[in-house]
Design a protein around this motif. Structure first.
Motif, PDB file in Angstrom:
ATOM      1  N   ASP A   1     -12.135  -0.326   0.432  1.00 33.85           N
ATOM      2  CA  ASP A   1     -12.739  -0.459   1.763  1.00 33.85           C
ATOM      3  C   ASP A   1     -13.690  -1.647   1.805  1.00 33.85           C
ATOM      4  O   ASP A   1     -13.675  -2.433   2.750  1.00 33.85           O
ATOM      5  CB  ASP A   1     -13.526   0.809   2.120  1.00 33.85           C
ATOM      6  CG  ASP A   1     -12.603   1.982   2.395  1.00 33.85           C
ATOM      7  OD1 ASP A   1     -11.421   1.736   2.672  1.00 33.85           O
ATOM      8  OD2 ASP A   1     -13.080   3.129   2.318  1.00 33.85           O
ATOM      9  N   LEU A   2     -14.518  -1.751   0.768  1.00 38.44           N
ATOM     10  CA  LEU A   2     -15.503  -2.833   0.764  1.00 38.44           C
ATOM     11  C   LEU A   2     -14.817  -4.184   0.631  1.00 38.44           C
ATOM     12  O   LEU A   2     -15.257  -5.177   1.201  1.00 38.44           O
ATOM     13  CB  LEU A   2     -16.504  -2.636  -0.378  1.00 38.44           C
ATOM     14  CG  LEU A   2     -17.245  -1.299  -0.419  1.00 38.44           C
ATOM     15  CD1 LEU A   2     -18.436  -1.385  -1.345  1.00 38.44           C
ATOM     16  CD2 LEU A   2     -17.715  -0.879   0.952  1.00 38.44           C
ATOM     17  N   MET A   3     -13.712  -4.216  -0.132  1.00 40.45           N
ATOM     18  CA  MET A   3     -12.981  -5.484  -0.265  1.00 40.45           C
ATOM     19  C   MET A   3     -12.327  -5.866   1.055  1.00 40.45           C
ATOM     20  O   MET A   3     -12.241  -7.046   1.397  1.00 40.45           O
ATOM     21  CB  MET A   3     -11.929  -5.369  -1.359  1.00 40.45           C
ATOM     22  CG  MET A   3     -12.562  -5.264  -2.730  1.00 40.45           C
ATOM     23  SD  MET A   3     -11.368  -4.936  -4.002  1.00 40.45           S
ATOM     24  CE  MET A   3     -12.495  -4.742  -5.381  1.00 40.45           C
ATOM     25  N   LEU A   4     -11.850  -4.858   1.798  1.00 44.02           N
ATOM     26  CA  LEU A   4     -11.228  -5.140   3.096  1.00 44.02           C
ATOM     27  C   LEU A   4     -12.255  -5.665   4.095  1.00 44.02           C
ATOM     28  O   LEU A   4     -11.941  -6.464   4.967  1.00 44.02           O
ATOM     29  CB  LEU A   4     -10.593  -3.867   3.664  1.00 44.02           C
ATOM     30  CG  LEU A   4      -9.319  -3.366   2.998  1.00 44.02           C
ATOM     31  CD1 LEU A   4      -8.960  -1.993   3.502  1.00 44.02           C
ATOM     32  CD2 LEU A   4      -8.165  -4.310   3.264  1.00 44.02           C
ATOM     33  N   MET A   5     -13.514  -5.194   3.958  1.00 44.61           N
ATOM     34  CA  MET A   5     -14.540  -5.589   4.914  1.00 44.61           C
ATOM     35  C   MET A   5     -15.107  -6.967   4.624  1.00 44.61           C
ATOM     36  O   MET A   5     -15.667  -7.610   5.499  1.00 44.61           O
ATOM     37  CB  MET A   5     -15.712  -4.597   4.861  1.00 44.61           C
ATOM     38  CG  MET A   5     -15.436  -3.281   5.521  1.00 44.61           C
ATOM     39  SD  MET A   5     -16.741  -2.118   5.126  1.00 44.61           S
ATOM     40  CE  MET A   5     -18.116  -2.835   6.002  1.00 44.61           C
ATOM     41  N   HIS A   6     -15.001  -7.403   3.380  1.00 46.96           N
ATOM     42  CA  HIS A   6     -15.676  -8.619   2.965  1.00 46.96           C
ATOM     43  C   HIS A   6     -15.117  -9.835   3.688  1.00 46.96           C
ATOM     44  O   HIS A   6     -13.940  -9.862   4.045  1.00 46.96           O
ATOM     45  CB  HIS A   6     -15.512  -8.780   1.455  1.00 46.96           C
ATOM     46  CG  HIS A   6     -16.495  -9.721   0.849  1.00 46.96           C
ATOM     47  ND1 HIS A   6     -16.122 -10.913   0.315  1.00 46.96           N
ATOM     48  CD2 HIS A   6     -17.823  -9.633   0.707  1.00 46.96           C
ATOM     49  CE1 HIS A   6     -17.206 -11.531  -0.135  1.00 46.96           C
ATOM     50  NE2 HIS A   6     -18.244 -10.773   0.084  1.00 46.96           N
TER      51      HIS A   6
ATOM     52  N   ARG B   1      -3.941  -4.037   4.460  1.00 45.49           N
ATOM     53  CA  ARG B   1      -4.593  -3.907   5.769  1.00 45.49           C
ATOM     54  C   ARG B   1      -4.013  -2.735   6.558  1.00 45.49           C
ATOM     55  O   ARG B   1      -4.725  -2.055   7.277  1.00 45.49           O
ATOM     56  CB  ARG B   1      -4.389  -5.178   6.590  1.00 45.49           C
ATOM     57  CG  ARG B   1      -5.278  -6.307   6.186  1.00 45.49           C
ATOM     58  CD  ARG B   1      -6.341  -6.601   7.240  1.00 45.49           C
ATOM     59  NE  ARG B   1      -7.200  -7.681   6.779  1.00 45.49           N
ATOM     60  CZ  ARG B   1      -8.401  -7.504   6.254  1.00 45.49           C
ATOM     61  NH1 ARG B   1      -8.915  -6.289   6.167  1.00 45.49           N
ATOM     62  NH2 ARG B   1      -9.105  -8.518   5.827  1.00 45.49           N
TER      63      ARG B   1
ATOM     64  N   ALA C   1      -4.898   1.205   5.503  1.00 44.67           N
ATOM     65  CA  ALA C   1      -6.197   1.835   5.739  1.00 44.67           C
ATOM     66  C   ALA C   1      -6.028   3.064   6.617  1.00 44.67           C
ATOM     67  O   ALA C   1      -5.276   3.043   7.577  1.00 44.67           O
ATOM     68  CB  ALA C   1      -7.132   0.827   6.410  1.00 44.67           C
ATOM     69  N   ASP C   2      -6.725   4.125   6.287  1.00 43.88           N
ATOM     70  CA  ASP C   2      -6.630   5.326   7.132  1.00 43.88           C
ATOM     71  C   ASP C   2      -8.015   5.779   7.591  1.00 43.88           C
ATOM     72  O   ASP C   2      -9.005   5.218   7.179  1.00 43.88           O
ATOM     73  CB  ASP C   2      -5.906   6.457   6.406  1.00 43.88           C
ATOM     74  CG  ASP C   2      -6.636   6.887   5.152  1.00 43.88           C
ATOM     75  OD1 ASP C   2      -7.610   6.204   4.773  1.00 43.88           O
ATOM     76  OD2 ASP C   2      -6.232   7.879   4.564  1.00 43.88           O
TER      77      ASP C   2
ATOM     78  N   GLY D   1      -6.503   2.509  -7.997  1.00 43.09           N
ATOM     79  CA  GLY D   1      -7.839   2.837  -8.485  1.00 43.09           C
ATOM     80  C   GLY D   1      -8.912   2.410  -7.498  1.00 43.09           C
ATOM     81  O   GLY D   1      -9.863   3.147  -7.239  1.00 43.09           O
ATOM     82  N   GLU D   2      -8.733   1.234  -6.925  1.00 43.01           N
ATOM     83  CA  GLU D   2      -9.707   0.722  -5.957  1.00 43.01           C
ATOM     84  C   GLU D   2      -9.746   1.598  -4.713  1.00 43.01           C
ATOM     85  O   GLU D   2     -10.782   1.796  -4.109  1.00 43.01           O
ATOM     86  CB  GLU D   2      -9.334  -0.706  -5.533  1.00 43.01           C
ATOM     87  CG  GLU D   2      -9.168  -1.676  -6.655  1.00 43.01           C
ATOM     88  CD  GLU D   2     -10.493  -2.088  -7.272  1.00 43.01           C
ATOM     89  OE1 GLU D   2     -11.532  -1.643  -6.785  1.00 43.01           O
ATOM     90  OE2 GLU D   2     -10.463  -2.840  -8.252  1.00 43.01           O
ATOM     91  N   ARG D   3      -8.576   2.074  -4.324  1.00 45.79           N
ATOM     92  CA  ARG D   3      -8.516   2.902  -3.132  1.00 45.79           C
ATOM     93  C   ARG D   3      -9.155   4.257  -3.366  1.00 45.79           C
ATOM     94  O   ARG D   3      -9.880   4.772  -2.537  1.00 45.79           O
ATOM     95  CB  ARG D   3      -7.052   3.083  -2.724  1.00 45.79           C
ATOM     96  CG  ARG D   3      -6.889   3.810  -1.428  1.00 45.79           C
ATOM     97  CD  ARG D   3      -5.433   4.132  -1.221  1.00 45.79           C
ATOM     98  NE  ARG D   3      -5.306   5.295  -0.371  1.00 45.79           N
ATOM     99  CZ  ARG D   3      -5.341   5.238   0.943  1.00 45.79           C
ATOM    100  NH1 ARG D   3      -5.485   4.109   1.533  1.00 45.79           N
ATOM    101  NH2 ARG D   3      -5.229   6.336   1.652  1.00 45.79           N
TER     102      ARG D   3
ATOM    103  N   ASP E   1     -11.550   5.229  -5.327  1.00 45.03           N
ATOM    104  CA  ASP E   1     -13.011   5.336  -5.361  1.00 45.03           C
ATOM    105  C   ASP E   1     -13.681   4.601  -4.195  1.00 45.03           C
ATOM    106  O   ASP E   1     -14.902   4.501  -4.150  1.00 45.03           O
ATOM    107  CB  ASP E   1     -13.566   4.876  -6.710  1.00 45.03           C
ATOM    108  CG  ASP E   1     -13.344   3.402  -6.951  1.00 45.03           C
ATOM    109  OD1 ASP E   1     -13.011   2.693  -5.996  1.00 45.03           O
ATOM    110  OD2 ASP E   1     -13.503   2.957  -8.093  1.00 45.03           O
ATOM    111  N   GLY E   2     -12.892   4.101  -3.253  1.00 50.46           N
ATOM    112  CA  GLY E   2     -13.492   3.530  -2.054  1.00 50.46           C
ATOM    113  C   GLY E   2     -13.807   2.040  -2.163  1.00 50.46           C
ATOM    114  O   GLY E   2     -14.254   1.445  -1.189  1.00 50.46           O
ATOM    115  N   SER E   3     -13.576   1.438  -3.333  1.00 45.66           N
ATOM    116  CA  SER E   3     -13.889   0.011  -3.470  1.00 45.66           C
ATOM    117  C   SER E   3     -13.018  -0.842  -2.555  1.00 45.66           C
ATOM    118  O   SER E   3     -13.451  -1.898  -2.087  1.00 45.66           O
ATOM    119  CB  SER E   3     -13.661  -0.451  -4.914  1.00 45.66           C
ATOM    120  OG  SER E   3     -14.406   0.320  -5.801  1.00 45.66           O
TER     121      SER E   3
END
Lengths: 207, 219
Positions: free
Chosen positions: B78-83, B215, B218-219, B70-72, B74-76
């Motif tokens: 990505d933000l968790m990976l960047m944090h 990690r 990610a694509d 679900g997180e993937r 809707d893009g959430s």
């Protein structure tokens, strides 16, 4: 603070998507990345956001706050997807991101109602995100940029699904962010209405 | 991080969240067993703990594939990976929220289902205790499977197949601890301690492995 990008190249599978891209972005500057579909705009932004590994080259910050290892920690990334949950209300979504992301040093986010007003959608933050139209969802995703402070905004096609009014509104948000000493890197087909933006034309490789 | 925990809890009780699906599935599995096995009360009491454990294991596998998908979508993610928060911690909190929403209800429901199986109080108590100690391990193991399969559109069954062999030790020690509690000569503590050790072990290994898998997805 300056964002340095040095001879960056990226690969997806076997194909080299772009090669040897360098630029420097200082505070208050914007970079608009243009180019045809498939020329690697999104890939470039995902590399800058630290979501994809670069094939070679590096992305670094100069004179940034101490303790920051990668510029991604100081960046907002607004991709094709809005990163909001349809089941939760807009207010729940925004306040989650506000608390989860927190503020980067040097600024603070505005409160939820003010952020919704800034994207022209005051008064509907109690609705579930899934009830909004595509354009409204996109605008609320932009409100997410405002509730937690990040100096660098990385925006991938931010104005897709938006009407002309929202385009202007968004240009205003970007201009305001630049004025406060932020940086914006945006991939777009339309002009963002930013006057003094640098541009980077992606050409892609002929196959 | 607390915000993430409560958001995930909220999401799982909202429409389509799936917190209740696991409990309903658990109830279904356990309540059809007496119809299949027949009305032999002694037999039901004897196999009760094992049936409850198998039911809980299958029910916890049910919602695991949605943990990161679900997180993937809707893009959430990505933000968790960047944090700047270590991804391991984010994964751990997501697992904790997932367990609180889907594992804990199974533990709470187990005494009632134990009555269906004609188990006595001691057996019910022991089952509940071992489920409480053991189901988090299933979630942590499952997080690895969910992270590996996050990019696959129909990864649900794959997650179960990946996770099930690793979850077998949890099942073995959970059930043997219950039998040790109700049958006199065998001591209860050794298998129960091993069960807890498995949970602690996977509480460390699981998030690390899941974070590494995310990690690379990610694509």
């Amino acid at each position: 603070m300056r964002l340095l990008v040095e001879s960056l190249s990226a690969r997806r599978g076997e194909d080299l998507i772009f090669h040897d891209i360098s630029f420097v972005l200082a505070t208050g500057e914007a970079l608009v990345v243009t180019g045809p579909n498939g020329s690697g705009k999104s890939t470039l932004l995902r590399v800058l956001a630290g979501l994809l590994q670069a094939e070679s080259g590096r992305v670094s910050l100069k004179d940034g706050p101490s303790g920051v290892e990668h510029p991604r920690e100081l960046s907002h990334y607004l991709g094709h997807r809005n990163a909001m949950k349809r089941e939760l209300t807009v207010a729940e979504n925004l306040s989650f991101w506000r608390r989860f992301l927190g503020n980067s040093p040097g600024g603070s986010g505005i409160d939820l109602a003010a952020a919704a007003a800034a994207v022209g959608l005051a008064g509907i933050i109690h609705l579930p995100f899934g009830y909004l139209s595509a354009g409204q969802q996109r605008r609320m995703a932009m409100a997410k940029l405002l509730v937690a402070y990040r100096p660098i905004w990385i925006l991938d096609e931010p104005t897709a699904a938006l009407d002309a009014g929202a385009d202007r509104l968004f240009a205003g948000l970007v201009a305001g962010h630049l004025e406060r000493g932020g940086m914006v890197i945006a991939a777009t087909h339309q002009s963002l209405g930013i006057g003094q933006a640098k541009t980077l034309q992606m050409t892609g490789f002929a196959h | 991080m607390i915000a993430l925990f409560f958001r995930d809890l909220k999401l799982s009780v909202r429409a389509g969240g799936g917190a209740m699906i696991g409990v309903l599935f658990f109830m279904t599995v356990v309540s059809v067993i007496p119809f299949g096995v027949g009305p032999d009360l002694n037999l039901l009491a004897r196999i009760g703990a094992a049936i409850l454990w198998i039911g809980a294991l299958l029910a916890s596998l049910l919602g695991l594939d949605r943990l990161f998908q679900g997180e993937r979508e809707d893009g959430s993610l990505d933000l968790m990976l960047m944090h700047e928060t270590p991804l391991v911690l984010t994964v751990f909190v997501k697992c904790a929220a997932h367990w609180a929403a889907t594992g804990l209800p199974l533990v709470v429901a187990s005494p009632f289902l134990g009555l269906f199986m004609n188990m006595d109080e001691l057996a019910i108590g022991a089952t509940m205790l071992t489920l409480l100690a053991g189901t988090p391990a299933i979630t942590f193991i499952g997080a690895v499977g969910a992270a590996v399969a996050v990019a696959l559109p129909r990864g649900g069954l794959l997650v179960s197949i990946l996770v099930l062999p690793l979850a077998i030790p949890v099942l073995i020690f959970g059930v043997s601890a219950v039998y040790a509690a109700i049958e006199d000569p065998a001591p209860f503590l050794p298998p129960f301690m091993i069960l807890m050790a498995i949970t602690l072990f996977f509480a460390v290994i699981g998030p690390v492995a899941a974070a590494a898998a995310l990690r690379h997805s990610a694509d």
